[in-house]
Design a protein around this motif. Sequence first.
Motif, PDB file in Angstrom:
ATOM      1  N   GLU A 108       7.404  -3.371  -4.391  1.00 16.75           N
ATOM      2  CA  GLU A 108       8.844  -3.311  -4.125  1.00 16.75           C
ATOM      3  C   GLU A 108       9.183  -3.722  -2.691  1.00 16.75           C
ATOM      4  OE1 GLU A 108      10.782   0.276  -5.414  1.00 16.75           O
ATOM      5  OE2 GLU A 108       9.379   0.449  -7.082  1.00 16.75           O
ATOM      6  N   CYS A 109       8.493  -3.084  -1.712  1.00 15.02           N
ATOM      7  CA  CYS A 109       8.846  -3.340  -0.310  1.00 15.02           C
ATOM      8  C   CYS A 109       7.831  -4.238   0.408  1.00 15.02           C
ATOM      9  CB  CYS A 109       9.009  -2.023   0.453  1.00 15.02           C
ATOM     10  SG  CYS A 109       7.488  -1.058   0.611  1.00 15.02           S
ATOM     11  N   GLY A 110       6.621  -4.382  -0.153  1.00 14.92           N
ATOM     12  CA  GLY A 110       5.607  -5.245   0.442  1.00 14.92           C
ATOM     13  C   GLY A 110       4.839  -4.616   1.600  1.00 14.92           C
ATOM     14  N   ASN A 111       4.980  -3.305   1.803  1.00 14.48           N
ATOM     15  CA  ASN A 111       4.307  -2.630   2.910  1.00 14.48           C
ATOM     16  C   ASN A 111       2.973  -2.042   2.474  1.00 14.48           C
ATOM     17  OD1 ASN A 111       6.370  -3.092   4.804  1.00 14.48           O
ATOM     18  ND2 ASN A 111       7.549  -1.383   3.968  1.00 14.48           N
ATOM     19  N   LYS A 112       1.988  -2.101   3.355  1.00 14.79           N
ATOM     20  CA  LYS A 112       0.665  -1.559   3.038  1.00 14.79           C
ATOM     21  C   LYS A 112       0.615  -0.037   3.202  1.00 14.79           C
ATOM     22  CE  LYS A 112      -1.328  -2.151   7.639  1.00 14.79           C
ATOM     23  NZ  LYS A 112      -2.345  -2.826   8.417  1.00 14.79           N
ATOM     24  N   ARG A 113       1.485   0.539   4.029  1.00 12.59           N
ATOM     25  CA  ARG A 113       1.451   1.980   4.269  1.00 12.59           C
ATOM     26  C   ARG A 113       2.400   2.759   3.359  1.00 12.59           C
ATOM     27  NH1 ARG A 113       1.776   0.132   9.947  1.00 12.59           N
ATOM     28  NH2 ARG A 113      -0.352  -0.020  10.687  1.00 12.59           N
ATOM     29  N   CYS A 114       3.103   2.077   2.503  1.00  9.68           N
ATOM     30  CA  CYS A 114       4.001   2.725   1.553  1.00  9.68           C
ATOM     31  C   CYS A 114       3.142   3.542   0.575  1.00  9.68           C
ATOM     32  CB  CYS A 114       4.800   1.668   0.795  1.00  9.68           C
ATOM     33  SG  CYS A 114       5.887   2.363  -0.463  1.00  9.68           S
ATOM     34  N   PRO A 115       3.548   4.769   0.246  1.00  3.57           N
ATOM     35  CA  PRO A 115       2.756   5.577  -0.688  1.00  3.57           C
ATOM     36  C   PRO A 115       2.552   4.901  -2.044  1.00  3.57           C
ATOM     37  CG  PRO A 115       4.376   6.947   0.419  1.00  3.57           C
ATOM     38  CD  PRO A 115       4.667   5.526   0.806  1.00  3.57           C
ATOM     39  N   ARG A 116       3.470   4.059  -2.460  1.00  3.51           N
ATOM     40  CA  ARG A 116       3.324   3.373  -3.745  1.00  3.51           C
ATOM     41  C   ARG A 116       2.190   2.343  -3.703  1.00  3.51           C
ATOM     42  NH1 ARG A 116       7.075   0.311  -7.743  1.00  3.51           N
ATOM     43  NH2 ARG A 116       5.978   0.944  -9.628  1.00  3.51           N
ATOM     44  N   ALA A 117       1.863   1.804  -2.546  1.00  3.37           N
ATOM     45  CA  ALA A 117       0.731   0.877  -2.426  1.00  3.37           C
ATOM     46  C   ALA A 117      -0.584   1.613  -2.642  1.00  3.37           C
ATOM     47  CB  ALA A 117       0.739   0.195  -1.060  1.00  3.37           C
ATOM     48  N   THR A 118      -0.612   2.912  -2.316  1.00  2.38           N
ATOM     49  CA  THR A 118      -1.814   3.712  -2.505  1.00  2.38           C
ATOM     50  C   THR A 118      -1.996   4.102  -3.966  1.00  2.38           C
ATOM     51  OG1 THR A 118      -1.625   4.565  -0.267  1.00  2.38           O
ATOM     52  CG2 THR A 118      -2.996   5.819  -1.775  1.00  2.38           C
ATOM     53  N   CYS A 124       8.380   4.503  -3.933  1.00  4.41           N
ATOM     54  CA  CYS A 124       8.444   3.571  -2.798  1.00  4.41           C
ATOM     55  C   CYS A 124       9.374   4.143  -1.741  1.00  4.41           C
ATOM     56  CB  CYS A 124       8.956   2.214  -3.270  1.00  4.41           C
ATOM     57  SG  CYS A 124       9.241   1.059  -1.919  1.00  4.41           S
ATOM     58  N   THR A 125       8.909   4.156  -0.489  1.00  5.21           N
ATOM     59  CA  THR A 125       9.743   4.636   0.612  1.00  5.21           C
ATOM     60  C   THR A 125      10.377   3.486   1.382  1.00  5.21           C
ATOM     61  OG1 THR A 125       7.861   4.674   2.121  1.00  5.21           O
ATOM     62  CG2 THR A 125       8.335   6.717   0.908  1.00  5.21           C
ATOM     63  N   GLY A 126       9.871   2.279   1.171  1.00  5.95           N
ATOM     64  CA  GLY A 126      10.405   1.130   1.895  1.00  5.95           C
ATOM     65  C   GLY A 126      10.014   1.115   3.359  1.00  5.95           C
TER      66      GLY A 126
END
Length: 180
Positions: A108-118, A124-126
Amino acid sequence: MKQPDTTLAKADTVALWHAVQWMESVLREWRRDGFKDDADRAKHQGQLETLRLAKRALRKVNAIRKAQAATISKLVAVGPLRSPTCWCESCDIAANGGLCSRMSLCPECGNKRCPRATYHDNACTGSNEPGQKGSSWEQCRSTEKPQVERKTAGAAGAQPRNHRVSRAQEQQGTAGGAGA
């Protein structure tokens, strides 16, 4: 051009062992036959030192061969890295026997530290801030210096405006525009 094989096989260390054993038997025969003079005895002593170094090197090579064999057996047990059906870090690690095969990003946001990436069920926190609950970066602390919001006056007669100032600037009294 083909890369040379740099792995050590047992046959390699056995061949080195035979060479060291041959050197030891030659020196033993030399000592048994006797020395011609003091120079001959000194050469023999030098060769004994070389033999001692060769035995030490052989032990190191044998240890390296065994370590390589252990590493190779671990990789064979895991098998080739597989591409998991999911994009999250948890599924990637589960599919590859504890190894991560790629960098996981939140779709969704493309961030590596977003909890959804884990983990794909997390929200997603964005945000890409370290220390987010549920993220594999949860234990990390932010390295950015905290900012203090402070009102400063612009040009003479202008209305005060909000201006972000670092703590270091605040302590030094150089509020970037306060004296301009």
